[in-house]
Scaffold this active site. Sequence first.
Site, PDB file in Angstrom:
ATOM      1  N   TYR A  84      -1.603  -0.324  10.550  1.00  0.00           N
ATOM      2  CA  TYR A  84      -1.751  -0.750   9.157  1.00  0.00           C
ATOM      3  C   TYR A  84      -0.569  -0.271   8.316  1.00  0.00           C
ATOM      4  O   TYR A  84      -0.004  -1.034   7.526  1.00  0.00           O
ATOM      5  CB  TYR A  84      -3.058  -0.216   8.578  1.00  0.00           C
ATOM      6  CG  TYR A  84      -3.260  -0.582   7.124  1.00  0.00           C
ATOM      7  CD1 TYR A  84      -3.482  -1.903   6.742  1.00  0.00           C
ATOM      8  CD2 TYR A  84      -3.227   0.393   6.126  1.00  0.00           C
ATOM      9  CE1 TYR A  84      -3.664  -2.248   5.411  1.00  0.00           C
ATOM     10  CE2 TYR A  84      -3.411   0.056   4.790  1.00  0.00           C
ATOM     11  CZ  TYR A  84      -3.627  -1.260   4.433  1.00  0.00           C
ATOM     12  OH  TYR A  84      -3.789  -1.592   3.116  1.00  0.00           O
ATOM     13  N   SER A  86       0.838  -1.191   0.000  1.00  0.00           N
ATOM     14  CA  SER A  86       0.000   0.000   0.000  1.00  0.00           C
ATOM     15  C   SER A  86       0.875   1.243   0.000  1.00  0.00           C
ATOM     16  O   SER A  86       2.002   1.232   0.529  1.00  0.00           O
ATOM     17  CB  SER A  86      -0.907   0.029   1.242  1.00  0.00           C
ATOM     18  OG  SER A  86      -1.549   1.294   1.370  1.00  0.00           O
TER      19      SER A  86
END
Length: 250
Positions: free
Chosen positions: A155, A142
């Site tokens: 995250y 990501s």
Amino acid sequence: MSNLTGKVAVVTGASKGIGASIAEHLAAAGASVVVNYSSSKAAADTVVANIQAKGGKAIAIQGNVSNPDDITRLFAETKTAFGRLDILVNNAGVYDFQPLCNITPEHFHKQFDLNVLGLLLTTQEAVKHIGPEGGSILNISSIVGPMPVPSASVYSATKAAVDAITVSLAGELGPRKIRVNSINPGMVETEGLHTVGFAESDFRKQVEATTPLGRIAQPADIATAAVFFASPDAGWVTGQTLILAGGARQ
């Protein structure tokens, strides 16, 4: 289009979103595809049906890739069905944005156990089945790995770890002709985006306003790049992370 005829690919977390699109694009390029899912059997069966309707080869195999026994079974069943393994796409993952005050051990382990440990264990098992001619491993990371955002410390940390793992394993597995790369998407319009409420949020509007290409990604934007990394066209590419975010710099 890249030619993957005769290749076999496993895509984890492929019942929807980015994973489903990657599975369908790999099949369109000629690969036989294992659509892995944890709980969404109906959705995985739909992906398989879509592939088969276009003349492709695919099967769905259940398995939670944070569970070592499920991982072993996933690749054993892949070998039984297709006889080999050439491509692994580590797409399965979870995200949960929380501010520092809300972080708990459960919040931390839920994300690290799947996004990091699960990815490592899946890759560990996969390389046992990749033949001497080598193969390709692609990790779906990501943009928040290299560009963390507020209220996403855990995250973001998992995705930074995925990028570090990618570089490390590229060096370790290169002598076995196994390439390892990662894709770092920005915001992508998936079922998950709608579930967490980002689809119509001010956050999405802010991302679009600061993205040079003026929109968020669709799953196919990620899938086409995944096919490139899986294919012989990327035969001299390993240890790389590609940001796919329309030019966004957070």
